[in-house]
Scaffold this motif. Structure first.
Motif, PDB file in Angstrom:
ATOM      1  N   LEU A  78       8.340  14.131   5.082  1.00  0.00           N
ATOM      2  CA  LEU A  78       7.189  13.893   4.213  1.00  0.00           C
ATOM      3  C   LEU A  78       7.398  14.512   2.833  1.00  0.00           C
ATOM      4  N   HIS A  79       8.030  15.691   2.805  1.00  0.00           N
ATOM      5  CA  HIS A  79       8.330  16.338   1.524  1.00  0.00           C
ATOM      6  C   HIS A  79       9.199  15.417   0.658  1.00  0.00           C
ATOM      7  N   GLY A  80      10.196  14.800   1.291  1.00  0.00           N
ATOM      8  CA  GLY A  80      11.048  13.866   0.551  1.00  0.00           C
ATOM      9  C   GLY A  80      10.260  12.694  -0.005  1.00  0.00           C
ATOM     10  N   GLN A  81       9.287  12.177   0.761  1.00  0.00           N
ATOM     11  CA  GLN A  81       8.498  11.043   0.287  1.00  0.00           C
ATOM     12  C   GLN A  81       7.518  11.468  -0.802  1.00  0.00           C
ATOM     13  N   ILE A  82       7.055  12.711  -0.731  1.00  0.00           N
ATOM     14  CA  ILE A  82       6.203  13.242  -1.803  1.00  0.00           C
ATOM     15  C   ILE A  82       6.951  13.223  -3.131  1.00  0.00           C
ATOM     16  N   VAL A  83       8.228  13.621  -3.083  1.00  0.00           N
ATOM     17  CA  VAL A  83       9.049  13.621  -4.302  1.00  0.00           C
ATOM     18  C   VAL A  83       9.232  12.197  -4.814  1.00  0.00           C
ATOM     19  N   ARG A  84       9.499  11.237  -3.893  1.00  0.00           N
ATOM     20  CA  ARG A  84       9.703   9.844  -4.296  1.00  0.00           C
ATOM     21  C   ARG A  84       8.435   9.258  -4.916  1.00  0.00           C
ATOM     22  N   CYS A  85       7.278   9.723  -4.437  1.00  0.00           N
ATOM     23  CA  CYS A  85       6.000   9.260  -5.006  1.00  0.00           C
ATOM     24  C   CYS A  85       5.592  10.044  -6.241  1.00  0.00           C
ATOM     25  N   ASP A  86       6.440  10.994  -6.653  1.00  0.00           N
ATOM     26  CA  ASP A  86       6.199  11.802  -7.854  1.00  0.00           C
ATOM     27  C   ASP A  86       4.879  12.578  -7.766  1.00  0.00           C
ATOM     28  N   LEU A  87       4.612  13.113  -6.558  1.00  0.00           N
ATOM     29  CA  LEU A  87       3.386  13.877  -6.343  1.00  0.00           C
ATOM     30  C   LEU A  87       3.657  15.361  -6.098  1.00  0.00           C
ATOM     31  N   GLN A  88       4.895  15.793  -6.325  1.00  0.00           N
ATOM     32  CA  GLN A  88       5.266  17.166  -5.993  1.00  0.00           C
ATOM     33  C   GLN A  88       4.611  18.209  -6.887  1.00  0.00           C
ATOM     34  N   SER A  89       4.000  17.778  -7.991  1.00  0.00           N
ATOM     35  CA  SER A  89       3.338  18.736  -8.889  1.00  0.00           C
ATOM     36  C   SER A  89       1.851  18.880  -8.594  1.00  0.00           C
ATOM     37  N   ILE A 134       0.847  -1.189   0.000  1.00  0.00           N
ATOM     38  CA  ILE A 134       0.000   0.000   0.000  1.00  0.00           C
ATOM     39  C   ILE A 134       0.883   1.239   0.000  1.00  0.00           C
ATOM     40  N   PHE A 135       0.582   2.160  -0.880  1.00  0.00           N
ATOM     41  CA  PHE A 135       1.401   3.364  -1.025  1.00  0.00           C
ATOM     42  C   PHE A 135       0.560   4.618  -0.757  1.00  0.00           C
ATOM     43  N   PRO A 136       1.144   5.606  -0.118  1.00  0.00           N
ATOM     44  CA  PRO A 136       0.417   6.872   0.100  1.00  0.00           C
ATOM     45  C   PRO A 136       0.056   7.506  -1.228  1.00  0.00           C
ATOM     46  N   ASP A 137      -1.079   8.201  -1.259  1.00  0.00           N
ATOM     47  CA  ASP A 137      -1.513   8.848  -2.495  1.00  0.00           C
ATOM     48  C   ASP A 137      -1.710  10.344  -2.259  1.00  0.00           C
ATOM     49  N   ARG A 138      -2.335  11.023  -3.203  1.00  0.00           N
ATOM     50  CA  ARG A 138      -2.479  12.475  -3.140  1.00  0.00           C
ATOM     51  C   ARG A 138      -3.421  12.931  -2.020  1.00  0.00           C
ATOM     52  N   PHE A 139      -4.148  11.967  -1.396  1.00  0.00           N
ATOM     53  CA  PHE A 139      -5.009  12.313  -0.277  1.00  0.00           C
ATOM     54  C   PHE A 139      -4.355  12.024   1.078  1.00  0.00           C
ATOM     55  N   THR A 140      -3.251  11.284   1.061  1.00  0.00           N
ATOM     56  CA  THR A 140      -2.557  10.939   2.312  1.00  0.00           C
ATOM     57  C   THR A 140      -1.751  12.119   2.838  1.00  0.00           C
ATOM     58  N   PHE A 141      -0.943  12.700   1.960  1.00  0.00           N
ATOM     59  CA  PHE A 141       0.024  13.705   2.403  1.00  0.00           C
ATOM     60  C   PHE A 141      -0.593  15.017   2.889  1.00  0.00           C
ATOM     61  N   PRO A 142      -1.668  15.527   2.262  1.00  0.00           N
ATOM     62  CA  PRO A 142      -2.227  16.787   2.777  1.00  0.00           C
ATOM     63  C   PRO A 142      -2.639  16.716   4.243  1.00  0.00           C
ATOM     64  N   SER A 143      -3.263  15.593   4.654  1.00  0.00           N
ATOM     65  CA  SER A 143      -3.661  15.468   6.068  1.00  0.00           C
ATOM     66  C   SER A 143      -2.441  15.460   6.971  1.00  0.00           C
ATOM     67  N   LEU A 144      -1.418  14.689   6.579  1.00  0.00           N
ATOM     68  CA  LEU A 144      -0.203  14.609   7.393  1.00  0.00           C
ATOM     69  C   LEU A 144       0.497  15.964   7.477  1.00  0.00           C
ATOM     70  N   LEU A 145       0.532  16.690   6.368  1.00  0.00           N
ATOM     71  CA  LEU A 145       1.170  18.009   6.364  1.00  0.00           C
ATOM     72  C   LEU A 145       0.396  19.005   7.226  1.00  0.00           C
ATOM     73  N   LYS A 146      -0.940  18.914   7.213  1.00  0.00           N
ATOM     74  CA  LYS A 146      -1.734  19.765   8.103  1.00  0.00           C
ATOM     75  C   LYS A 146      -1.411  19.460   9.561  1.00  0.00           C
ATOM     76  N   GLY A 147      -1.246  18.169   9.871  1.00  0.00           N
ATOM     77  CA  GLY A 147      -0.878  17.786  11.229  1.00  0.00           C
ATOM     78  C   GLY A 147       0.465  18.351  11.640  1.00  0.00           C
ATOM     79  N   CYS A 148       1.433  18.296  10.753  1.00  0.00           N
ATOM     80  CA  CYS A 148       2.760  18.875  11.039  1.00  0.00           C
ATOM     81  C   CYS A 148       2.666  20.376  11.263  1.00  0.00           C
TER      82      CYS A 148
END
Length: 707
Positions: free
Chosen positions: A154-165, A128-142
């Protein structure tokens, strides 16, 4: 919490969502499914539907489970606990369910649990891999807990998942950096974004404003306008905050006009920001206009206006508005309100209200706040009750450096130099490292108590023992100490040896001593230095006139007065006030404007008669007028503090205390007279003049005639 997350492979190929169940479309017509689409407000309903899912076998239908979780997470802490139990019984949760529980923890303001769930997902669910709905919640928590390290990971993992755009992820990532104070990283993301909506602009503007970079916030707001982005209420609140920090009234006025033209609703939050901006810019009339026009006022709106009055020395208005807040407004004061009211109490000298605030703090359970305890101590020290301040200090379970500084400075203000130095020693024993403010209190205490040797020792010890480089304030205390002790030549040498240019306060301390010790030559020279720095300071002319008058150099007195007239320098009148039954009564020299003026002057005549019978003789030589001795005596007897004391005698009984606030240094004649009055009329008379407190009791002053 560690910011180290498990490794993610680059460009994961797992789908962002997972097909939910093997149930056929026929089963989806079951009557339980429409129930899940309704708004379920009670846990009982949620539990019943959950039970039906188990009974019917639809418990493995992922969309239904997700609905149950969402309904559970929409309630309070009990529903969150239930949702987590449901989540724990799901054998193979997919990314949608993981996202739901993570979002639930963030929405319930438990971001650390959300991050823990995320780590667990990565460790236990390798497919199971994080998607475009996983990171926004985690970033709000941070952002909520300023967890910058975790946010960067988390920013680094966003880049690895190619979701930075992804625009939504970019927006929450920028907001996280701004909320955590890393505006450089936030700005880099901002500059790389292909599309910037008003949320993005507002996040960065808010970040600059909250992190004390108001100039950049206003520059960015101007760029936002050039990009034809319409600011909303949230944008305006942050921009007004930047104006308030800069005290930029012109920009603030422009924003207010823009709010009116754009038709933005003047909600409580936006109205409060306008009130705060105007108050911090000193424009209290406009602040009150906005405040009065607000359709609804919460405690934050009231506190902003009260604090504005207090910060601009409008203590009477602050206290009146506070009374209105708790009566008509029916609002419960918060910490900000209380701090503003205590500040007004200090300016007003209203010890009665200060005590009421103290009782309120205890009753409301706010007495664990170090900030409020410190403010109470400060109020008591500046309203004449150093004993009450010390009681508070001794009872505090925890003290910070501010607590120690308030108490040391309080002792100094009351002329209790030895007590201040003793407390400084205890501070060292308790392992609290002094700062530059501490030494201002220590040196000031030495100055007021005439402790010359001790002052020299601590001045030298600042750098040698603590590495604190003396600033102009510390030099000013030393000049004051030496000058008061009559060591005028040493004080002058210290000024000449200062590593920085002496300011007006330092020259003023020396000039004041020249007045006390009748040193005409040094006084004239010092006054010239001071007038170069502060040509409109009326106190310089008055002190120089007093020096000449003390030596009966009436021609020189006339020249100084003519110079004041030529330069249109008005003399600040002596002003004294006393608070009785919550109302301040203000007196000037020879004042007859008070409604009870006739009674006050009858009391003044009575006081003067009792003084003469007790052996008091007025010293008329300091009066800087070339007039008859009898007229000089009349002038002295009508000083503002005498009138205030007479009113106090009318409104109090033997054994009571009278607190007088005076804007200038108390003169020698009044000082002598008040000692007699305290004994004759059996009152403790406390006078706070421009530099210190005098406690008169039983014919003696706490200053020992050294002030």
């Amino acid at each position: 919490m560690s910011c180290s997350f498990p490794f993610l492979p680059h460009n994961p190929t797992a789908p962002a969502t997972q097909t939910a169940s093997s149930n056929s479309s026929k089963n989806k017509c079951h009557p339980i499914f429409p129930l899940l689409e309704k708004k379920l407000q009670h846990m009982r309903d949620i539990q019943q539907i959950h039970g039906q899912l188990i009974i019917t076998g639809f418990i493995y239908h992922t969309p239904s489970l997700t609905k149950i979780l969402s309904h559970s997470l929409s309630g309070g802490s009990d529903s969150l606990t239930y949702a987590y139990k449901v989540f724990r019984h799901i054998p193979e949760p997919n990314i949608v369910i993981w996202n739901t529980i993570i979002r639930g923890f963030v929405n319930h303001n438990i971001p650390k649990m959300a991050l823990s769930c995320y780590v667990e997902m990565l460790l236990q669910e390798p497919n199971i891999f994080p998607d475009r709905f996983t990171f926004p919640s985690l970033l709000k928590g941070c952002a909520h807990i300023s967890a910058l390290d975790e946010g960067k990971a988390l920013h680094g993992q966003i880049v690895r998942c190619d979701l930075q755009s992804d625009l939504y992820i970019q927006t929450t990532l920028l907001n996280m950096y701004a909320a955590c104070g890393d505006l450089n990283s936030g700005r880099i993301i901002f500059e790389k974004m292909d599309h910037r909506n008003k949320v993005v602009w507002t996040s960065l503007i808010s970040g600059y404003a909250k992190n004390h970079n108001p100039k950049e916030a206003l520059i960015l707001f101007t760029e936002m306008e050039r990009e034809d982005q319409e600011p909303d209420e949230v944008t305006m609140v942050s921009t007004l905050s930047a104006c308030a920090q800069l005290k930029d009234l012109d920009y603030g006025n422009r924003l207010h006009l823009q709010i009116k033209k754009s038709g933005l609703k003047l909600c409580t939050i936006l109205g409060t920001a306008l009130v705060d901006m105007y108050a911090k810019c000193g424009e209290l009339f406009s602040a009150r206009q906005v405040f009065d026009a607000l359709p609804e006022r919460n405690v934050v709106a009231w506190s902003a206006m009260i604090s504005g009055y207090a910060q601009n020395n409008h203590s009477k208005e602050a206290l009146e508005l506070f009374e209105k807040m708790v009566t008509e407004g029916n609002q419960k004061p918060n910490q900000v309100t209380i701090l503003g009211v205590l500040s007004a109490c200090i300016q007003f000298g209203d010890l009665t209200l200060g005590r009421w605030i103290h009782a309120y703090i205890d009753k409301a359970g706010l007495n664990t706040s170090i900030i409020l305890q410190n403010s109470l101590m400060d109020m008591y020290t500046k309203c004449g009750r150093i004993d009450a301040a010390l009681q508070l200090f001794d009872a505090m379970p925890e003290k910070d450096i501010v607590s120690w500084n308030i108490m040391i400075n309080g002792f100094a203000l009351h002329g209790l130099g030895k007590q201040a130095l003793a407390l400084f020693s205890h501070m060292h024993i308790d392992g609290i490292r002094p700062d530059d403010i501490t030494f201002i209190g220590v040196l000031s205490a030495c100055s007021h108590a005439g402790l010359v040797q001790e002052g020299r020792h601590h001045f030298q010890n600042m750098y040698e023992s603590y590495g604190i480089i003396p600033q102009s304030e510390h030099y000013g205390c030393m000049v004051d100490l030496l000058s008061r002790a009559g060591m005028l030549e040493e004080a002058e040498r210290l000024i000449q040896d200062m590593p920085m240019e002496p300011n007006g306060a330092i020259w003023g301390a020396l000039l004041g001593a020249c007045r006390i010790y009748n040193n005409v030559e040094l006084g004239t020279k010092t006054a010239k230095y001071l007038l170069d720095l502060e040509p409109e300071n009326d106190g310089v002319y008055v002190l120089l006139s007093n020096i000449f008058a003390s030596n009966k150099q009436w021609e020189q007195v006339r020249k100084v007065r003519d110079l004041m007239h030529e330069r249109s320098i008005p003399k600040m009148p002596g002003c004294s006030s006393i608070v009785v039954d919550g109302a301040a009564h203000v007196f000037l020299v020879g004042d007859r404007s008070h409604p009870e003026s006739e009674k006050i002057y009858l009391m003044l005549n009575h006081v003067n008669q009792r003084l003469r019978l007790a052996g008091y003789i007025a010293e008329t030589s300091p009066v800087l007028l070339n007039i008859d001795e009898e007229d000089k005596e009349d002038s002295i007897s009508q000083h503002s503090e005498k009138l205030a004391i007479c009113y106090g005698l009318m409104r109090t009984r033997p054994g009571d205390s009278i607190l007088i606030l005076k804007n200038l240094r108390i003169c020698g004649n009044c000082h002598s007279a008040i000692k007699y009055i305290s004994e004759i009329f059996e009152r403790e008379i406390i006078v706070r003049d421009r530099s210190r407190f005098h406690h008169f009791r039983d014919g003696v002053c706490s200053c020992g005639d050294y002030w």
